[in-house]
Enzyme design. Structure first.
Site, PDB file in Angstrom:
ATOM      1  N   ASP A 168       0.736  -1.133  -0.100  1.00 21.45           N
ATOM      2  CA  ASP A 168      -0.209   0.010   0.196  1.00 21.45           C
ATOM      3  C   ASP A 168       0.835   1.153  -0.070  1.00 21.45           C
ATOM      4  O   ASP A 168       2.061   1.132   0.727  1.00 21.45           O
ATOM      5  CB  ASP A 168      -0.731  -0.047   1.309  1.00 21.45           C
ATOM      6  CG  ASP A 168      -2.039   0.885   1.087  1.00 21.45           C
ATOM      7  OD1 ASP A 168      -2.115   2.139   1.029  1.00 21.45           O
ATOM      8  OD2 ASP A 168      -3.156   0.231   1.279  1.00 21.45           O
ATOM      9  N   LYS A 178     -10.280   6.434  -6.541  1.00 24.93           N
ATOM     10  CA  LYS A 178     -11.685   5.818  -6.686  1.00 24.93           C
ATOM     11  C   LYS A 178     -12.653   6.925  -6.542  1.00 24.93           C
ATOM     12  O   LYS A 178     -13.889   6.628  -6.484  1.00 24.93           O
ATOM     13  CB  LYS A 178     -11.942   4.678  -5.555  1.00 24.93           C
ATOM     14  CG  LYS A 178     -11.813   5.286  -4.201  1.00 24.93           C
ATOM     15  CD  LYS A 178     -12.221   4.059  -2.993  1.00 24.93           C
ATOM     16  CE  LYS A 178     -12.176   4.717  -1.827  1.00 24.93           C
ATOM     17  NZ  LYS A 178     -13.283   5.233  -1.478  1.00 24.93           N
ATOM     18  N   SER A 193     -16.012  -2.750 -10.419  1.00 25.74           N
ATOM     19  CA  SER A 193     -17.397  -2.093  -9.672  1.00 25.74           C
ATOM     20  C   SER A 193     -18.614  -2.097 -10.856  1.00 25.74           C
ATOM     21  O   SER A 193     -18.404  -2.388 -12.073  1.00 25.74           O
ATOM     22  CB  SER A 193     -16.771  -0.485  -9.767  1.00 25.74           C
ATOM     23  OG  SER A 193     -18.180   0.251  -9.568  1.00 25.74           O
ATOM     24  N   TYR A 237     -12.808   7.372 -13.569  1.00 26.25           N
ATOM     25  CA  TYR A 237     -12.562   6.322 -12.645  1.00 26.25           C
ATOM     26  C   TYR A 237     -13.382   5.060 -13.064  1.00 26.25           C
ATOM     27  O   TYR A 237     -12.568   3.848 -13.160  1.00 26.25           O
ATOM     28  CB  TYR A 237     -13.207   6.772 -11.441  1.00 26.25           C
ATOM     29  CG  TYR A 237     -13.602   5.665 -10.380  1.00 26.25           C
ATOM     30  CD1 TYR A 237     -12.661   4.806  -9.936  1.00 26.25           C
ATOM     31  CD2 TYR A 237     -15.133   5.281 -10.412  1.00 26.25           C
ATOM     32  CE1 TYR A 237     -13.117   3.646  -9.043  1.00 26.25           C
ATOM     33  CE2 TYR A 237     -15.381   4.057  -9.515  1.00 26.25           C
ATOM     34  CZ  TYR A 237     -14.436   3.208  -9.162  1.00 26.25           C
ATOM     35  OH  TYR A 237     -14.595   2.244  -8.355  1.00 26.25           O
ATOM     36  N   LYS A 281     -11.840   1.012 -14.538  1.00 22.90           N
ATOM     37  CA  LYS A 281     -12.526  -0.424 -14.014  1.00 22.90           C
ATOM     38  C   LYS A 281     -12.713  -0.972 -15.496  1.00 22.90           C
ATOM     39  O   LYS A 281     -12.250  -2.266 -15.585  1.00 22.90           O
ATOM     40  CB  LYS A 281     -13.421  -0.228 -13.142  1.00 22.90           C
ATOM     41  CG  LYS A 281     -13.340   0.145 -11.920  1.00 22.90           C
ATOM     42  CD  LYS A 281     -12.221  -0.404 -11.089  1.00 22.90           C
ATOM     43  CE  LYS A 281     -12.172   0.272  -9.673  1.00 22.90           C
ATOM     44  NZ  LYS A 281     -11.071  -0.367  -8.823  1.00 22.90           N
ATOM     45  N   ASN A 302     -22.645  -1.334  -3.556  1.00 23.18           N
ATOM     46  CA  ASN A 302     -22.428  -0.251  -2.792  1.00 23.18           C
ATOM     47  C   ASN A 302     -21.902  -1.008  -1.328  1.00 23.18           C
ATOM     48  O   ASN A 302     -22.833  -1.073  -0.668  1.00 23.18           O
ATOM     49  CB  ASN A 302     -23.481   0.726  -2.751  1.00 23.18           C
ATOM     50  CG  ASN A 302     -23.756   1.415  -3.884  1.00 23.18           C
ATOM     51  OD1 ASN A 302     -24.039   1.040  -4.954  1.00 23.18           O
ATOM     52  ND2 ASN A 302     -23.761   2.862  -3.824  1.00 23.18           N
ATOM     53  N   ARG A 329     -30.022   1.985  -4.552  1.00 27.09           N
ATOM     54  CA  ARG A 329     -28.695   1.106  -4.817  1.00 27.09           C
ATOM     55  C   ARG A 329     -28.823  -0.107  -4.096  1.00 27.09           C
ATOM     56  O   ARG A 329     -29.561  -0.158  -2.962  1.00 27.09           O
ATOM     57  CB  ARG A 329     -27.433   2.135  -4.184  1.00 27.09           C
ATOM     58  CG  ARG A 329     -27.328   3.497  -4.909  1.00 27.09           C
ATOM     59  CD  ARG A 329     -26.665   3.336  -6.158  1.00 27.09           C
ATOM     60  NE  ARG A 329     -26.484   4.666  -6.961  1.00 27.09           N
ATOM     61  CZ  ARG A 329     -27.337   5.239  -7.679  1.00 27.09           C
ATOM     62  NH1 ARG A 329     -28.523   4.559  -7.807  1.00 27.09           N
ATOM     63  NH2 ARG A 329     -26.933   6.368  -8.052  1.00 27.09           N
ATOM     64  N   ARG A 384     -27.415  15.179  -8.247  1.00 25.48           N
ATOM     65  CA  ARG A 384     -25.920  15.200  -8.636  1.00 25.48           C
ATOM     66  C   ARG A 384     -25.806  14.459 -10.075  1.00 25.48           C
ATOM     67  O   ARG A 384     -26.219  13.519 -10.324  1.00 25.48           O
ATOM     68  CB  ARG A 384     -25.235  13.934  -7.597  1.00 25.48           C
ATOM     69  CG  ARG A 384     -23.876  14.221  -7.802  1.00 25.48           C
ATOM     70  CD  ARG A 384     -23.044  13.444  -6.640  1.00 25.48           C
ATOM     71  NE  ARG A 384     -23.432  12.065  -6.712  1.00 25.48           N
ATOM     72  CZ  ARG A 384     -22.900  11.150  -5.540  1.00 25.48           C
ATOM     73  NH1 ARG A 384     -22.196  11.414  -4.645  1.00 25.48           N
ATOM     74  NH2 ARG A 384     -23.139   9.875  -5.782  1.00 25.48           N
TER      75      ARG A 384
HETATM   76  N1  UFG Z   1     -26.216  10.574  -2.047  1.00 25.52           N
HETATM   77  C1  UFG Z   1     -27.094  11.649  -1.272  1.00 25.52           C
HETATM   78  N2  UFG Z   1     -26.395  12.623  -0.572  1.00 25.52           N
HETATM   79  C2  UFG Z   1     -25.061  12.387  -0.357  1.00 25.52           C
HETATM   80  C3  UFG Z   1     -23.995  11.439  -0.940  1.00 25.52           C
HETATM   81  C4  UFG Z   1     -25.067  10.452  -1.684  1.00 25.52           C
HETATM   82  O1  UFG Z   1     -28.159  11.769  -1.595  1.00 25.52           O
HETATM   83  O2  UFG Z   1     -24.506  13.214   0.246  1.00 25.52           O
HETATM   84  C5  UFG Z   1     -27.076   9.835  -2.883  1.00 25.52           C
HETATM   85  C6  UFG Z   1     -26.665   9.592  -4.352  1.00 25.52           C
HETATM   86  O3  UFG Z   1     -27.141  10.551  -4.965  1.00 25.52           O
HETATM   87  C7  UFG Z   1     -26.745   8.449  -4.568  1.00 25.52           C
HETATM   88  C8  UFG Z   1     -26.860   7.305  -3.247  1.00 25.52           C
HETATM   89  O4  UFG Z   1     -26.915   8.417  -2.260  1.00 25.52           O
HETATM   90  O5  UFG Z   1     -28.321   8.142  -5.088  1.00 25.52           O
HETATM   91  C9  UFG Z   1     -25.502   6.598  -3.240  1.00 25.52           C
HETATM   92  O6  UFG Z   1     -24.275   7.435  -3.436  1.00 25.52           O
HETATM   93  P1  UFG Z   1     -22.772   7.005  -3.027  1.00 25.52           P
HETATM   94  O7  UFG Z   1     -22.293   8.115  -3.605  1.00 25.52           O
HETATM   95  O8  UFG Z   1     -22.787   6.661  -1.871  1.00 25.52           O
HETATM   96  O9  UFG Z   1     -22.807   5.803  -4.093  1.00 25.52           O
HETATM   97  P2  UFG Z   1     -22.817   5.841  -5.795  1.00 25.52           P
HETATM   98  O10 UFG Z   1     -23.854   4.603  -6.212  1.00 25.52           O
HETATM   99  O11 UFG Z   1     -23.005   6.902  -6.575  1.00 25.52           O
HETATM  100  O12 UFG Z   1     -21.283   5.513  -5.920  1.00 25.52           O
HETATM  101  C10 UFG Z   1     -21.118   4.180  -5.959  1.00 25.52           C
HETATM  102  C11 UFG Z   1     -19.435   3.928  -5.741  1.00 25.52           C
HETATM  103  C12 UFG Z   1     -18.714   4.112  -6.988  1.00 25.52           C
HETATM  104  C13 UFG Z   1     -19.129   3.786  -8.244  1.00 25.52           C
HETATM  105  C14 UFG Z   1     -20.664   4.159  -8.408  1.00 25.52           C
HETATM  106  C15 UFG Z   1     -21.431   3.475  -9.774  1.00 25.52           C
HETATM  107  O13 UFG Z   1     -19.189   4.430  -4.634  1.00 25.52           O
HETATM  108  O14 UFG Z   1     -17.511   3.696  -6.842  1.00 25.52           O
HETATM  109  O15 UFG Z   1     -21.288   3.467  -7.322  1.00 25.52           O
HETATM  110  O16 UFG Z   1     -21.217   2.136  -9.652  1.00 25.52           O
HETATM  111  F1  UFG Z   1     -18.637   4.158  -9.388  1.00 25.52           F
END
Ligand code: UFG
Length: 340
Positions: free
Chosen positions: A31, A84, A124, A149, A153, A179, A231, A293
């Site tokens: 690491d 990531k 992912s 990112y 992958k 997730n 998710r 977002r």
């Molecule tokens: N969300 C909020 N508020 C926040 C953060 C997230 O409402 O402050 C929502 C997002 O809009 C989404 C959900 O919570 O609907 C999950 O968001 P995350 O960022 O936790 O996870 P994602 O599904 O966006 O991202 C994950 C992984 C990434 C990967 C992506 C696509 O973290 O590595 O899935 O597979 F690229």
């Protein structure tokens, strides 16, 4: 087996090191600590009751990577190391392609020179892109991702497939995570993002511990039951067990390379997650609804059938387990891992 875990001090890496040791494997970690603290490894050693050797090497340095493989013998590699953050990758695409591809190429070249026959890769669900039908299945062919990112992958999956096809005896499992959330039930290790968390669960945990004012829900006008995105959240302990199952399956695998979804098969909305976290903490948490977002998909989850039938793996922990364990970690370690 003697297993090299790259990125073994990271969130998923550290939990997987514990699962590998518990399954009887000898683990060596590499690491560069660019996104993790060295103090993680002390916690991992005390939880596992084992000394875990650590090499502080940046794998993009091909010479140092080669030296590591020249001095140590490995039966397998589990490759987590990589940048990531989706948003950061849009701002700094070249850094993402350089880091994630170079480190993987150094590893693959060293593995080939030293005849290391087994590889498990941290991929992912983002590789399914925007058009794949939900639930996502591994036989979907048109992989692409909207972020640099995610695109690393997709590219690394392809590079590994080509390397496996050209190398007698090399077996590769590509693990497509949905997730990952939660923490080790001891509360000793967990997710420790630097700066403002990008992801929902660590953000919620920091609201609960008082480090952030409120959760902003990114949009409530999606075509889902409550309007917020859905998710497939899975517990990091289940995910870690999936790596052990994949590693132990490689020798029996008919093909040189195979992808496996690691998810539960169920979607959970942002508001459902918020309310589950409130149950774990025992009080309501402040939130407001903000704009969508950029790049978020409305809803996706895994078809986990292949991992169930071929690896004998299934996610067992509930959303309430994920929240309770995250809260135990966050409340015991409000500032994350100690610095030195
Ligand atoms: N969300 C909020 N508020 C926040 C953060 C997230 O409402 O402050 C929502 C997002 O809009 C989404 C959900 O919570 O609907 C999950 O968001 P995350 O960022 O936790 O996870 P994602 O599904 O966006 O991202 C994950 C992984 C990434 C990967 C992506 C696509 O973290 O590595 O899935 O597979 F690229």
């Amino acid at each position: 087996m003697r297993v090299l875990v790259s990125g073994g001090a990271g969130y998923i890496g550290s939990h997987t090191v514990l699962s590998l040791v518990a399954s009887g494997h000898d683990v060596v970690v590499v690491d560069d600590f660019s996104n993790s603290k060295p103090t993680v490894m002390g916690r991992v050693e005390s939880l596992s009751g084992t000394h875990v050797p650590v090499h502080a090497i940046d794998l993009t340095d091909a010479e140092k990577t080669e030296r590591l493989f020249a001095h140590e013998r490995f039966d397998a590699v589990v490759h987590f190391a990589g940048l990531k953050a989706v948003g950061e990758s849009v701002a700094k695409p070249l850094a993402y392609y350089r880091n994630n591809l170079d480190s993987t190429l150094s590893l693959l070249e060293a593995m080939r020179r030293h005849d290391v026959p087994r590889l498990v890769f941290s991929s992912s669900a983002t590789v399914y892109g925007e058009k794949a039908p939900v639930p996502y299945r591994e036989d979907y062919d048109f992989l692409s991702s909207s972020s640099p990112y995610g695109q690393t992958k997709v590219m690394i999956e392809r590079i590994m497939a080509d390397a496996a096809a050209a190398t007698d005896g090399l077996k590769v499992a590509l693990l497509r995570y949905f997730n990952p959330v939660g923490a080790h039930p001891s509360g000793q290790i967990g997710e420790d993002p630097q700066g403002i968390p990008n992801n929902l669960m660590p953000f919620l945990a920091q609201v609960a511990v008082g480090k952030r004012d409120k959760l902003v829900v990114f949009g409530d006008d999606y075509p889902t039951a409550d309007g917020t995105c859905e998710r497939d959240y899975l517990h990091v302990e289940d995910l870690a067990a999936g790596h052990v199952a994949a590693l132990q399956h490689l020798d029996a695998m008919a093909e040189p390379v195979r992808a496996f979804n690691l998810g539960t098969g169920t979607g959970t909305s942002v508001l459902q997650m918020l309310h589950a976290f409130e149950r774990a903490v025992g009080r309501e948490l402040p939130y407001e609804v903000g704009p969508r977002r950029a790049g978020d998909l409305a809803a996706f989850w895994a078809d986990p059938t292949r991992a169930q039938t071929e690896l004998g793996w299934r996610a067992e922990k509930t959303i309430d387990d994920m929240c309770a364990d995250t809260w135990r970690w966050q409340s015991a370690n409000p500032q994350g891992f100690p610095g030195a």
